[in-house]
Design a protein around this motif. Structure first.
Motif, PDB file in Angstrom:
ATOM      1  N   HIS A  34       0.878  -1.184   0.000  1.00  0.00           N
ATOM      2  CA  HIS A  34       0.000   0.000   0.000  1.00  0.00           C
ATOM      3  C   HIS A  34       0.907   1.224   0.000  1.00  0.00           C
ATOM      4  N   ASP A  36       1.250   5.095   0.103  1.00  0.00           N
ATOM      5  CA  ASP A  36       0.510   6.293   0.532  1.00  0.00           C
ATOM      6  C   ASP A  36       1.098   7.578  -0.035  1.00  0.00           C
ATOM      7  N   HIS A  68      -2.485   4.830  -2.952  1.00  0.00           N
ATOM      8  CA  HIS A  68      -3.535   5.548  -2.218  1.00  0.00           C
ATOM      9  C   HIS A  68      -3.239   7.034  -2.368  1.00  0.00           C
ATOM     10  N   MET A  70      -3.713  10.656  -1.693  1.00  0.00           N
ATOM     11  CA  MET A  70      -4.305  11.644  -0.788  1.00  0.00           C
ATOM     12  C   MET A  70      -3.825  12.992  -1.306  1.00  0.00           C
ATOM     13  N   ASP A 177      -8.197   0.862   6.215  1.00  0.00           N
ATOM     14  CA  ASP A 177      -6.910   1.551   6.167  1.00  0.00           C
ATOM     15  C   ASP A 177      -6.721   2.480   7.368  1.00  0.00           C
TER      16      ASP A 177
HETATM   17 ZN    ZN Z   1      -3.420   4.572   2.987  1.00  0.00          ZN
END
Ligand code: ZN
Ligand code: DX5
Length: 221
Positions: A34, A36, A68, A70, A177
């Motif tokens: 994963h 980020d 992911h 953001m 998450d």
């Molecule tokens: Zn995440």
């Protein structure tokens, strides 16, 4: 028995040795990575861009990597991460005015899609695009940092999304998450999560093999 997937979040890894950290967790029993991406705009933290993913792929990191995002705006970043070798791109619906269009761009590239919902974000947009979503990610914490405590009300939201997925008859993976640990992973699993994104609980441990084995055992409890 349902398939449990453990996805270490590299946010808590040793960045000075990212390639080795990924090789170590994957050889210790993790299922996917994963990744980020934080922009210090949508969330109050800054991590890494698509160049890091590109160099990991160049050094033959072949594990599944879920990005992911953001970040807001995200439109320009999507193409960079697709080209850099993302297997999936997950984004927060609040970060674009064009959810359907972004999902189409990711799908047309042959990459998996995902929508990420913060603890207080409503699930309503799912109604209009669920047929284009391969992954649904529920945040167990407010996004931006690793090592936070799990927000217990998320368990109810997991059960709600689990029933939405069942009723849709679609093959959608449900990820949780943030804040996952040995104490709460069994409850999170029983509530209906398929993929457990685990950051600090893994990278703060001395033995990746043993912590991943314990997490998997607890999740199967
Ligand atoms: Zn995440
Ligand atoms: C938070 C990130 C999470 C986080 C998980 O914004 O999206 O992936 O890194 O880390 P832990 O497991 O330490 O909460």
């Amino acid at each position: 028995m349902k398939k449990i997937l453990l996805a270490p979040s590299i946010l808590s890894a040793n960045f000075s040795n990212l390639e080795k950290e990924i090789i170590d967790v994957m050889s210790s029993g993790a299922d996917l990575i994963h990744f980020d991406v934080m922009d210090n705009h949508y969330v109050p933290n800054l991590t890494f861009g698509s160049m890091v993913l590109k160099s990991l792929r160049k050094s033959n990191i072949t594990s599944r990597i879920d990005v992911h995002l953001m970040a807001r705006p995200l439109e320009n970043l999507i193409h960079d991460f697709l080209k850099a070798g993302a297997d999936s791109i997950f984004f927060h619906p609040e970060c674009t005015d064009h959810i359907d269009k972004i999902l189409n761009i990711i799908k047309e590239y042959g990459c998996q899609t995902g929508l990420v919902f913060n603890p207080a974000t409503s699930l309503c947009c799912l109604e209009h695009v669920i047929d284009k979503v391969d992954n649904i990610v529920l945040m167990g914490v407010n996004p931006g940092f690793g090592g936070q405590s799990f927000i217990d009300s998320t368990l109810g939201k997991i059960r709600k999304v689990r029933s939405i997925i069942e009723n849709s008859k679609l093959k959608i993976l449900l990820h949780i998450d943030g804040g996952v640990n040995l104490k709460n992973i069994a409850d999170i699993s029983r509530a209906g999560s398929d993929v457990f994104i685990v950051g600090s609980v893994v990278f703060e441990s001395k033995n990746y093999f043993s912590i991943l084995k314990k997490l998997r055992e607890q999740a199967n409890n």
